[in-house]
Design an enzyme around this catalytic site. Structure first.
Site, PDB file in Angstrom:
ATOM      1  N   GLU A 154     -44.323  36.349 -39.236  1.00 23.47           N
ATOM      2  CA  GLU A 154     -44.053  37.521 -39.151  1.00 23.47           C
ATOM      3  C   GLU A 154     -44.964  38.773 -39.704  1.00 23.47           C
ATOM      4  O   GLU A 154     -45.803  38.763 -39.788  1.00 23.47           O
ATOM      5  CB  GLU A 154     -43.727  37.554 -40.927  1.00 23.47           C
ATOM      6  CG  GLU A 154     -42.260  36.241 -41.597  1.00 23.47           C
ATOM      7  CD  GLU A 154     -42.460  36.741 -43.312  1.00 23.47           C
ATOM      8  OE1 GLU A 154     -42.284  37.333 -43.569  1.00 23.47           O
ATOM      9  OE2 GLU A 154     -42.223  34.887 -43.539  1.00 23.47           O
TER      10      GLU A 154
ATOM     11  N   GLU B 180     -33.688  35.523 -42.109  1.00 18.92           N
ATOM     12  CA  GLU B 180     -33.326  35.318 -43.890  1.00 18.92           C
ATOM     13  C   GLU B 180     -32.812  35.516 -44.544  1.00 18.92           C
ATOM     14  O   GLU B 180     -31.414  36.540 -44.155  1.00 18.92           O
ATOM     15  CB  GLU B 180     -34.847  36.164 -44.193  1.00 18.92           C
ATOM     16  CG  GLU B 180     -34.485  35.115 -45.634  1.00 18.92           C
ATOM     17  CD  GLU B 180     -36.655  35.801 -46.518  1.00 18.92           C
ATOM     18  OE1 GLU B 180     -37.030  36.656 -45.396  1.00 18.92           O
ATOM     19  OE2 GLU B 180     -36.616  35.459 -47.456  1.00 18.92           O
TER      20      GLU B 180
ATOM     21  N   TYR C 241     -47.748  42.563 -42.237  1.00 22.01           N
ATOM     22  CA  TYR C 241     -46.684  43.356 -42.193  1.00 22.01           C
ATOM     23  C   TYR C 241     -47.966  45.495 -42.328  1.00 22.01           C
ATOM     24  O   TYR C 241     -48.843  45.369 -43.371  1.00 22.01           O
ATOM     25  CB  TYR C 241     -46.054  44.262 -43.355  1.00 22.01           C
ATOM     26  CG  TYR C 241     -44.918  42.591 -43.438  1.00 22.01           C
ATOM     27  CD1 TYR C 241     -43.823  42.799 -42.529  1.00 22.01           C
ATOM     28  CD2 TYR C 241     -44.991  41.685 -43.933  1.00 22.01           C
ATOM     29  CE1 TYR C 241     -42.678  41.565 -42.614  1.00 22.01           C
ATOM     30  CE2 TYR C 241     -44.045  40.448 -44.008  1.00 22.01           C
ATOM     31  CZ  TYR C 241     -43.378  40.628 -43.127  1.00 22.01           C
ATOM     32  OH  TYR C 241     -42.222  39.380 -43.116  1.00 22.01           O
TER      33      TYR C 241
ATOM     34  N   ASN D 237     -39.263  33.881 -48.331  1.00 25.34           N
ATOM     35  CA  ASN D 237     -39.224  33.769 -49.961  1.00 25.34           C
ATOM     36  C   ASN D 237     -38.308  33.353 -50.082  1.00 25.34           C
ATOM     37  O   ASN D 237     -38.473  32.188 -50.889  1.00 25.34           O
ATOM     38  CB  ASN D 237     -39.602  35.416 -50.674  1.00 25.34           C
ATOM     39  CG  ASN D 237     -40.428  35.942 -50.192  1.00 25.34           C
ATOM     40  OD1 ASN D 237     -41.496  35.219 -49.907  1.00 25.34           O
ATOM     41  ND2 ASN D 237     -40.917  36.912 -50.175  1.00 25.34           N
TER      42      ASN D 237
ATOM     43  N   ASN E 218     -43.384  28.386 -47.190  1.00 30.27           N
ATOM     44  CA  ASN E 218     -43.192  29.621 -46.016  1.00 30.27           C
ATOM     45  C   ASN E 218     -44.791  30.322 -47.212  1.00 30.27           C
ATOM     46  O   ASN E 218     -44.567  30.309 -49.228  1.00 30.27           O
ATOM     47  CB  ASN E 218     -41.928  30.171 -46.571  1.00 30.27           C
ATOM     48  CG  ASN E 218     -42.229  32.497 -46.439  1.00 30.27           C
ATOM     49  OD1 ASN E 218     -42.792  32.660 -44.857  1.00 30.27           O
ATOM     50  ND2 ASN E 218     -42.200  32.735 -47.639  1.00 30.27           N
ATOM     51  N   GLU E 219     -45.544  31.224 -46.987  1.00 32.44           N
ATOM     52  CA  GLU E 219     -46.538  31.938 -48.132  1.00 32.44           C
ATOM     53  C   GLU E 219     -46.999  31.035 -48.896  1.00 32.44           C
ATOM     54  O   GLU E 219     -46.405  31.633 -50.165  1.00 32.44           O
ATOM     55  CB  GLU E 219     -45.645  33.195 -48.283  1.00 32.44           C
ATOM     56  CG  GLU E 219     -45.152  33.855 -46.345  1.00 32.44           C
ATOM     57  CD  GLU E 219     -45.334  35.506 -47.256  1.00 32.44           C
ATOM     58  OE1 GLU E 219     -44.979  35.725 -48.186  1.00 32.44           O
ATOM     59  OE2 GLU E 219     -45.793  36.243 -46.305  1.00 32.44           O
TER      60      GLU E 219
ATOM     61  N   GLN F  41     -37.501  41.710 -39.313  1.00 36.21           N
ATOM     62  CA  GLN F  41     -36.269  40.329 -39.413  1.00 36.21           C
ATOM     63  C   GLN F  41     -35.973  40.715 -38.325  1.00 36.21           C
ATOM     64  O   GLN F  41     -36.118  42.144 -37.215  1.00 36.21           O
ATOM     65  CB  GLN F  41     -35.755  40.314 -40.617  1.00 36.21           C
ATOM     66  CG  GLN F  41     -36.522  39.364 -41.932  1.00 36.21           C
ATOM     67  CD  GLN F  41     -36.578  38.939 -43.200  1.00 36.21           C
ATOM     68  OE1 GLN F  41     -35.411  38.573 -42.719  1.00 36.21           O
ATOM     69  NE2 GLN F  41     -36.971  38.235 -43.831  1.00 36.21           N
TER      70      GLN F  41
HETATM   71  O1  AHR Z   1     -39.780  38.918 -44.380  1.00 34.48           O
HETATM   72  C1  AHR Z   1     -39.499  39.705 -46.020  1.00 34.48           C
HETATM   73  C2  AHR Z   1     -41.023  38.707 -46.670  1.00 34.48           C
HETATM   74  O2  AHR Z   1     -42.263  39.663 -46.317  1.00 34.48           O
HETATM   75  C3  AHR Z   1     -40.122  37.367 -46.170  1.00 34.48           C
HETATM   76  O3  AHR Z   1     -39.330  36.596 -47.172  1.00 34.48           O
HETATM   77  C4  AHR Z   1     -41.970  36.978 -47.171  1.00 34.48           C
HETATM   78  O4  AHR Z   1     -42.540  35.460 -46.210  1.00 34.48           O
HETATM   79  C5  AHR Z   1     -42.818  38.037 -46.515  1.00 34.48           C
HETATM   80  O5  AHR Z   1     -43.914  38.311 -47.578  1.00 34.48           O
END
Ligand code: AHR
Length: 514
Positions: A292, A27, A244, A72, A172-173, A351
């Site tokens: 992700e 990203e 995450y 993001n 995305n999201e 990432q």
């Molecule tokens: O990977 C970091 C961020 O986490 C990404 O930009 C977003 O998609 C997620 O919230």
């Protein structure tokens, strides 16, 4: 000492791993691009400015597909800013990471980098501040051979041949209030469907992923999937998932249990997707793109770790330094992904470099491997093949995991967590790869495993990743403090393996046929 028994049969398979299960993510965020994969002037940079030291580590890590340019970031990105003569490209304020985006690296540079790194590109389109029109133009720019305004512009920019990008993310999201122009499920589903239609009319060979929830802890999870899939069922092949893992509470047993919530998240999304299919009496199955996933918490909540004052270019944000225990939780996530190979076809470690990444660099200096590098590299190297069902008898513990994004709910119970978490992959050559996490922090574990229908197996490779200090990290000055070491004492008799796993350890054994 704990004991665990495992039984499997070569003919009882969950599914074949798709090569795209071993993907990663780049990203425009912090130093992931600038000072990460791209740093003209670095002593190892090639003529395009790509860091060769990073490329060598990427090769060793083994990602197969790379998602780009966000995240993001993509929800405010004008892709046109990143193509054409570099000196004419505008610098823009990026409202995702409060940085200045110089746009000296864009879509064409990314395609060149993917070729050099021998990985497949995955592009995300902006369905935040933009919509279907910009998305279809980008498909035309990238994939149409020639004879139209956008494809001829690509050729004029110096890329005569189409890029042939196959995998596209529809935003995305889009469920998250932190996203530029986030949307209700109904509004997003409508935009995603219309963008998908137009993108595919330009190139019928592409595959599309609609945004699922940005986490299982989102208050809208479930309802979001249902509505979005209703809209996109006939237009997208995949629904996305993001996770995450965290150890905010410094509760290591719960942290190591948390990958089991990924298992549950996957099962729940599959159930919703299949319920939508059932309502249509459709045989079609939507696949999952876990685009992700990682451990991320230290640099997540404190604003100073995410945003620097003064709109800097490529600030050192989200530079999570991974510990030994992070590598264990991360290994558990690898096992969760492998064990859902039938439905999770794509997954991206978020990432790749510097920002929450397995590879760290110093701008102008060295590059090294973080602790989480190793489970991923092993999974990518040895996890290709047929994932087998495993019947596991292991002691278990109950846990409760803190995941604070949802407003009403932040504790998630995880009952019956087996101390042994395992995935088994039968390779093309007749061998068997085992990925094993011993979640007991104090006790060794004797594993007795019977692999039926394999014939004679021998130990080809046996490695463990552990450290007396669960907080041990790899840094520029101690880049090899945590690294795999031989796992001693594994013995095989016919198809029966006996091995003792150290407490709090990640273990990989490859058994060769014959
Ligand atoms: O990977 C970091 C961020 O986490 C990404 O930009 C977003 O998609 C997620 O919230």
């Amino acid at each position: 000492m704990r004991k665990a028994n495992v039984l499997m049969d070569r003919d009882f398979a969950i599914g074949q791993t798709d090569p795209r299960l071993f993907g990663a993510f780049v990203e425009h965020l912090g130093r992931c691009v600038y000072g990460g994969i791209f740093e003209p002037g670095h002593p190892t940079a090639d003529e395009k400015g790509f860091r060769r030291d990073v490329l060598a580590l990427v090769k060793e890590l083994g990602p197969t597909i790379i998602r780009y340019p966000g995240g993001n970031f993509v929800s405010g990105y004008n892709w046109e800013d990143g193509v054409g003569p570099v000196e004419k490209r505008p610098a823009r304020l990026d409202l995702a990471w409060f940085s200045t985006e110089p746009n000296s690296f864009g879509t064409n540079e990314f395609m060149d980098w993917c070729k050099t790194a021998a990985v497949e590109p995955m592009l995300a389109v902006n369905l935040g501040t933009r919509g279907g029109d910009a998305a279809r133009n980008l498909v035309e720019y990238c994939n149409h051979p020639s004879g139209s305004a956008w494809s001829d512009l690509r050729r004029a920019h110096g890329w005569e041949q189409p890029h042939g990008v196959k995998f596209w993310c529809l935003g995305n999201e889009m469920d998250g209030p932190w996203q530029m122009e986030y949307k209700s499920a109904d509004a997003y589903g409508t935009v995603a469907r219309e963008a998908a239609k137009m993108m595919r009319w330009i190139d019928p060979s592409i595959e599309l992923a609609a945004c699922g929830s940005s986490g299982r802890n989102m208050p809208t999870f479930g309802q979001w999937e249902d509505t979005v899939i209703e809209h996109t069922f006939d237009h997208a092949e995949y629904i996305s998932l993001h996770t995450y893992l965290n150890n905010y509470k410094q509760d290591t047993p719960s942290f190591l249990a948390s990958p089991d919530l990924m298992d549950r998240f996957i099962d729940e999304v599959v159930a919703i997707a299949d319920a939508v299919a059932a309502k249509r009496r459709s045989h079609r199955r939507m696949m999952l793109s876990f685009d992700e996933w990682n451990v991320w918490y230290r640099t997540r909540r404190n604003r100073a770790d995410r945003v620097w004052e003064g709109w800097p270019v490529a600030p050192s944000i989200l530079e999570e330094i991974y510990t030994m225990e992070d590598a264990l939780a991360f290994g558990g996530a690898c096992i969760s992904l492998l064990n859902h190979a039938d439905r999770v076809r794509t997954a991206c470690l978020a990432q790749l470099v510097n920002a929450i990444a397995p590879i760290m660099t110093e701008t102008g200096g060295a590059a090294w491997r973080q602790t989480i590098f190793f489970p991923f590299a092993q999974m990518s190297r040895l996890g290709r093949g047929k994932v087998l069902r495993t019947q596991v008898e292991s002691d278990a513990y109950d846990s409760s995991y803190y995941d604070p994004r949802g407003e009403q709910q932040s504790m998630f119970p995880i009952p019956n967590v087996a101390y042994l978490k395992i995935a088994a992959v039968a390779g093309e050559g007749g061998g068997l790869s085992l990925f094993m996490l011993n979640r007991d922090l104090m006790q060794e574990m004797e594993v007795n495993l019977e692999a039926r229908s394999f014939g004679r197996l021998t130990v080809g490779e046996a490695l463990e990743l552990r450290h007396d200090d669960l907080k041990a990290t790899n840094t520029k000055t101690t880049p090899e403090r945590v690294k795999p070491a031989p796992l001693q004492g594994a013995s095989v008799d016919g198809g029966k393996l006996r091995v003792t796993l150290k407490p709090a350890s990640w273990n990989v054994i490859h058994l060769s046929a014959g």
